[in-house]
Design an enzyme around this catalytic site. Structure first.
Site, PDB file in Angstrom:
ATOM      1  N   SER A 199       0.871  -1.147   0.130  1.00 54.56           N
ATOM      2  CA  SER A 199      -0.059  -0.065   0.029  1.00 54.56           C
ATOM      3  C   SER A 199       0.928   1.299   0.090  1.00 54.56           C
ATOM      4  O   SER A 199       2.052   1.043   0.399  1.00 54.56           O
ATOM      5  CB  SER A 199      -0.963  -0.298   1.219  1.00 54.56           C
ATOM      6  OG  SER A 199      -0.122   0.171   2.305  1.00 54.56           O
ATOM      7  N   SER A 200       0.534   2.432  -0.451  1.00 54.02           N
ATOM      8  CA  SER A 200       1.063   3.483  -0.722  1.00 54.02           C
ATOM      9  C   SER A 200       0.373   4.612   0.623  1.00 54.02           C
ATOM     10  O   SER A 200      -0.547   4.554   1.093  1.00 54.02           O
ATOM     11  CB  SER A 200       1.156   4.345  -2.075  1.00 54.02           C
ATOM     12  OG  SER A 200      -0.332   4.243  -2.313  1.00 54.02           O
TER      13      SER A 200
END
Length: 200
Positions: A199-200
């Site tokens: 995930s960012s």
């Protein structure tokens, strides 16, 4: 550039059947190497290549993961992409074979049926995410304001006025939540050993 000393956090549910790794792409190559090392621990005793499914494989991080897996003979990646255009893009940028690409939309197709070609996958790397793109109309409107702002001695271009939309109608709720939940459920149904969520 400093590297995150601990890019992944492992979470093991009570059942012990599935290990989840949540990774931040802040140090992308380190993250990819940590993922591969985690897979190797479970693949040490196996003589056949370990099958790894990478979703979002045509994206930036997904391509890096696929490339690293292709370079190591201990792994055989399967790349999941949303459409044929993404499949062609992935084929141009990597050496992946047609038989290793699976086309399905994680937000839509996984709800109704299971895509073919996933049999034998032992690990899942989730690299899917919603992709924002600038609205061309808002960009045009802001560019047209530049001469007027210059005459009025205002800031020439205010980036806060730009509007964004989600590529392919994949807003975060659909791609990052519903799609990822569907992928994790699929991995559990298929009996995969590891799920890596980037995930960012």
């Amino acid at each position: 550039m400093s590297l995150d000393p601990n890019p992944c956090t492992a979470v093991q549910p009570c059942s012990g059947l599935v290990q989840l790794f949540f990774c931040s792409p802040s140090s992308t190559m380190l993250t990819v190497r940590v993922l591969l090392l985690g897979f190797l621990q479970s693949a040490v005793a196996l003589s056949a290549p370990t099958h790894v499914l990478v979703t979002g494989a045509s994206g930036r991080l997904g391509q890096l993961v696929v490339e690293q897996l292709l370079q190591d003979p201990r792994f055989e990646p399967k790349a999941a992409v949303r459409n044929e255009k993404s499949a062609k893009k992935l084929r141009k940028s990597t050496e992946i074979g047609l038989d290793q690409i699976i086309i399905f939309d994680v937000a839509k197709d996984l709800r109704d049926n299971r895509p073919a070609g996933l049999e034998g996958c032992q690990h899942l790397v989730i690299c899917t995410s919603a992709v924002p793109v600038i609205s061309k109309l808002s960009l045009l409107m802001n560019l047209l304001k530049v001469p007027i702002n210059f005459l009025l001695r205002k800031r020439l271009f205010d980036f806060r006025d730009l509007k964004f939309r989600w590529k392919g109608g994949q807003c975060p709720e659909i791609a990052d939540y519903q799609g990822q939940v569907a992928q994790i459920d699929l991995a559990k149904d298929l009996g995969m050993q590891h799920i890596v969520l980037v995930s960012s």
